[in-house]
Motif scaffolding. Structure first.
Motif, PDB file in Angstrom:
ATOM      1  N   GLY A  40       0.033 -14.294  -9.174  1.00 30.72           N
ATOM      2  CA  GLY A  40      -0.592 -15.018  -7.455  1.00 30.72           C
ATOM      3  C   GLY A  40      -0.016 -14.660  -6.246  1.00 30.72           C
ATOM      4  N   TYR A  41       1.524 -13.237  -6.505  1.00 33.57           N
ATOM      5  CA  TYR A  41       1.248 -12.871  -4.774  1.00 33.57           C
ATOM      6  C   TYR A  41       0.640 -11.152  -4.444  1.00 33.57           C
ATOM      7  CZ  TYR A  41       4.876 -10.368  -7.972  1.00 33.57           C
ATOM      8  OH  TYR A  41       5.166  -9.344  -8.940  1.00 33.57           O
ATOM      9  N   HIS A  42       0.263 -11.038  -6.101  1.00 34.17           N
ATOM     10  CA  HIS A  42      -0.506  -9.462  -5.973  1.00 34.17           C
ATOM     11  C   HIS A  42      -1.737  -9.477  -4.519  1.00 34.17           C
ATOM     12  CE1 HIS A  42      -0.316  -5.690  -7.422  1.00 34.17           C
ATOM     13  NE2 HIS A  42      -2.098  -5.581  -7.647  1.00 34.17           N
ATOM     14  N   LYS A  78      -5.289  -1.097  -5.264  1.00 37.81           N
ATOM     15  CA  LYS A  78      -5.480  -1.999  -5.794  1.00 37.81           C
ATOM     16  C   LYS A  78      -6.334  -1.199  -7.409  1.00 37.81           C
ATOM     17  CE  LYS A  78      -7.675  -5.962  -3.499  1.00 37.81           C
ATOM     18  NZ  LYS A  78      -8.861  -6.948  -3.220  1.00 37.81           N
ATOM     19  N   ALA A  79      -7.094  -0.577  -7.456  1.00 40.59           N
ATOM     20  CA  ALA A  79      -7.261   0.522  -8.214  1.00 40.59           C
ATOM     21  C   ALA A  79      -6.671   0.905  -8.739  1.00 40.59           C
ATOM     22  CB  ALA A  79      -8.451   1.002  -8.319  1.00 40.59           C
ATOM     23  N   ARG A  80      -5.775   1.564  -7.822  1.00 43.37           N
ATOM     24  CA  ARG A  80      -4.603   2.170  -8.786  1.00 43.37           C
ATOM     25  C   ARG A  80      -3.511   1.469  -9.626  1.00 43.37           C
ATOM     26  NH1 ARG A  80      -0.995   4.919  -3.976  1.00 43.37           N
ATOM     27  NH2 ARG A  80      -0.140   5.842  -5.454  1.00 43.37           N
ATOM     28  N   HIS A  81      -2.916  -0.046  -8.791  1.00 41.73           N
ATOM     29  CA  HIS A  81      -2.535  -0.235  -9.759  1.00 41.73           C
ATOM     30  C   HIS A  81      -2.762  -0.817 -11.479  1.00 41.73           C
ATOM     31  CE1 HIS A  81       0.365  -2.541  -6.972  1.00 41.73           C
ATOM     32  NE2 HIS A  81       0.376  -1.879  -6.371  1.00 41.73           N
ATOM     33  N   ASN A  98       0.611  -1.286   0.364  1.00 47.74           N
ATOM     34  CA  ASN A  98      -0.126  -0.134  -0.216  1.00 47.74           C
ATOM     35  C   ASN A  98       0.580   1.404  -0.404  1.00 47.74           C
ATOM     36  OD1 ASN A  98      -2.923  -1.403   0.472  1.00 47.74           O
ATOM     37  ND2 ASN A  98      -2.212  -2.487   1.941  1.00 47.74           N
ATOM     38  N   PHE A  99       1.703   0.948   0.307  1.00 48.94           N
ATOM     39  CA  PHE A  99       2.932   2.263   0.386  1.00 48.94           C
ATOM     40  C   PHE A  99       3.454   2.217  -0.544  1.00 48.94           C
ATOM     41  CE2 PHE A  99       1.173   1.841   5.025  1.00 48.94           C
ATOM     42  CZ  PHE A  99       1.232   3.252   5.247  1.00 48.94           C
ATOM     43  N   PHE A 100       3.672   1.199  -1.749  1.00 46.79           N
ATOM     44  CA  PHE A 100       5.223   1.591  -2.294  1.00 46.79           C
ATOM     45  C   PHE A 100       4.137   0.842  -3.688  1.00 46.79           C
ATOM     46  CE2 PHE A 100       7.139   0.346   1.253  1.00 46.79           C
ATOM     47  CZ  PHE A 100       8.636   1.198   1.356  1.00 46.79           C
ATOM     48  N   ILE A 101       3.978   1.360  -4.437  1.00 44.67           N
ATOM     49  CA  ILE A 101       2.752   1.000  -6.038  1.00 44.67           C
ATOM     50  C   ILE A 101       3.480   1.682  -7.220  1.00 44.67           C
ATOM     51  CG2 ILE A 101       0.640   2.095  -7.110  1.00 44.67           C
ATOM     52  CD1 ILE A 101      -0.528   1.853  -3.457  1.00 44.67           C
ATOM     53  N   PRO A 102       3.822   1.029  -7.765  1.00 46.02           N
ATOM     54  CA  PRO A 102       3.383  -0.585  -8.296  1.00 46.02           C
ATOM     55  C   PRO A 102       4.124  -1.321  -7.239  1.00 46.02           C
ATOM     56  CG  PRO A 102       4.376   0.417  -9.912  1.00 46.02           C
ATOM     57  CD  PRO A 102       4.710   1.737  -9.343  1.00 46.02           C
ATOM     58  N   ASP A 103       5.500  -0.945  -7.075  1.00 45.72           N
ATOM     59  CA  ASP A 103       6.351  -1.915  -5.657  1.00 45.72           C
ATOM     60  C   ASP A 103       7.671  -1.235  -5.600  1.00 45.72           C
ATOM     61  OD1 ASP A 103       8.598  -1.454  -7.759  1.00 45.72           O
ATOM     62  OD2 ASP A 103       7.072  -2.468  -9.440  1.00 45.72           O
ATOM     63  N   ALA A 104       8.093  -1.474  -5.077  1.00 43.58           N
ATOM     64  CA  ALA A 104       9.080  -0.944  -3.882  1.00 43.58           C
ATOM     65  C   ALA A 104      10.960   0.201  -4.638  1.00 43.58           C
ATOM     66  CB  ALA A 104      10.228  -2.083  -2.727  1.00 43.58           C
ATOM     67  N   ARG A 105      10.848  -0.472  -6.196  1.00 41.56           N
ATOM     68  CA  ARG A 105      11.808   0.049  -6.465  1.00 41.56           C
ATOM     69  C   ARG A 105      11.108   1.533  -7.226  1.00 41.56           C
ATOM     70  NH1 ARG A 105      12.407  -5.097  -5.868  1.00 41.56           N
ATOM     71  NH2 ARG A 105      15.065  -5.126  -4.815  1.00 41.56           N
TER      72      ARG A 105
END
Length: 429
Positions: A177-179, A189-192, A111-118
């Motif tokens: 799957g891990y999403h 979820k909507a942001r992704h 929730n804080f790293f969208i789309p991911d930590a990079r």
């Protein structure tokens, strides 16, 4: 003059694991097709697996540019090194077995790293690459994910410069799957979903690694979606290989908690109980990261004396284990969401010319490749009788020293042939 192509990626040697292989091999062969690849990678990445031997595979003629990246996982190690490394490598335990810290880290990651930590690499990269692309007169840009934040670099550079942009998806985005394990709020979820749609619609071309992902993405965008699978490199085994004396079933790669084939362990346990000869000859060989739950289940099923856990082995040595194994084990998570996952190890297995015991979800894309290469079809996770029959069949052929596969043409999955397909996409106006 060769056509310059800028490739933005995260996994690059000394990164180990499957994520690095696809573009390491594309970069190796692209110059043979009139293309000059320029690699852009992080300077200080936080790789869960390191394999320095892969550095030897990079030609000295390849230009590699590196820029610093801020890594939240590296900072989080101050609190819990083991948990952050587990999550960053994709080994997520079943919800009931997760500690409060694990659940908290997953919630923060989702929730804080969208789309991911990079995500923190996006803006510095866009700023740096704007000047670089114009200076080098680069017309084609390629981004590859996961991490899918790299596609946002491509998106912004296309919007700013009008550069041709190819987005390569080694895995799906919102349907992987891990999403579902990231404990996302509905808003996030909507942001992704919105980011994924924007990338798919604005990329000049989208490349995926499986047939079902191609179908999924084609339904979401009016842009071309092309499947270029993963593959194998080097020569296919032709010479007579010295096989293990034991009836070895080898699994290469990460064996995650969700991928845990419990029915297989039950079948192997029952065979050991019912057949003393099988128990004496059988050895399960695990190479790569294995979750604690898998190891616990092996003990529960009484297989703790029949397996050998070797951990991560550098890629250059894995092939020797593959081609000497009696049977190679391929397992995918039993879920509708994994039907479009074709593990890269499948192609390495094909190269080894050994029987493949494949276990996965119904309607798995792997079945199409197994059929094309005239191998045994895959089995479902809960198919007790099918698993037992297949393993006994392999074992009886092993006892008579006749356990082998008919050699078929697998040249379509050689990395050079696959690079030829990529080159055609790049050269297309």
């Amino acid at each position: 003059m060769p056509k310059k192509v800028l490739i933005v990626l995260y996994y690059w040697p000394p990164a180990g694991g499957p994520g690095v292989q696809r573009w390491l091999k594309f970069v190796k062969y692209l110059p043979e097709f009139g293309i000059e690849p320029i690699v852009y990678a992080p300077q200080n990445p936080n790789y869960p697996i390191v394999d320095v031997s892969l550095l030897d595979e990079i030609s000295s003629s390849i230009q590699v540019i590196k820029q610093p990246i801020f890594e939240p996982y590296a900072a989080a190690k101050v609190f819990s090194k083991a948990k952050t490394e587990t999550i960053s490598s994709g080994i997520i335990r079943k919800d009931k077995k997760q500690s409060f810290l694990e659940k908290t880290l997953l919630y923060i990651r989702g929730n804080f790293f969208i789309p991911d930590a990079r995500k923190f690499w996006v803006q510095p990269s866009v700023k740096f690459l704007k000047d670089f692309i114009q200076k080098e007169n680069i017309e084609t840009l390629i981004t590859t994910g996961p991490p899918h934040s790299l596609h946002l670099i491509g998106l912004q550079l296309k919007q700013a410069l009008g550069v041709r942009w190819i987005a390569d998806f080694r895995d799906p985005w919102t349907t992987i799957g891990y999403h579902q394990e990231l404990k996302l709020t509905q808003k996030n979820k909507a942001r992704h979903i919105a980011l994924e749609k924007q990338v798919l619609r604005e990329a000049s071309t989208v490349i995926v690694t499986s047939f079902k992902t191609q179908q999924e993405f084609s339904a979401k965008t009016n842009r071309p979606v092309i499947t270029i699978t993963n593959g194998f490199d080097g020569e296919v085994v032709e010479e007579k290989v010295k096989l293990d004396k034991k009836f070895t079933i080898s699994h290469i790669g990460s064996l995650l908690s969700k991928r845990n084939p419990e029915m297989l362990w039950k079948v192997l346990s029952d065979l050991c109980i019912d057949n003393p000869e099988f128990k004496k000859a059988f050895k399960l060989q695990l190479i790569g990261k294995v979750s604690e739950e898998v190891l616990e289940d092996l003990k529960t099923y009484g297989l703790d004396k029949n397996y050998n856990y070797l951990g991560y082995i550098k890629h250059s040595l894995i092939y020797d284990y593959q081609k000497s194994s009696q049977v190679l084990l391929l397992v995918e998570i039993d879920s509708e969401l994994t039907q479009g996952i074709i593990p890269g190890k499948l192609f390495e297995y094909l190269k080894s010319n050994r029987p493949i015991l494949a276990i996965g979800p119904e309607n798995w894309d792997v079945e199409e490749i197994l059929k094309k290469t005239q191998r045994d079809s895959f089995l479902l996770h809960e198919d007790y009788s099918g698993l037992k029959e297949r393993i006994l069949n392999y074992f009886h052929h092993y006892q008579s020293q006749q356990l082998k596969v008919e050699k078929t043409s697998i040249g379509a999955y050689h990395r050079k042939e696959l690079t030829s397909q990529l080159a055609s996409v790049i050269h297309k106006d």
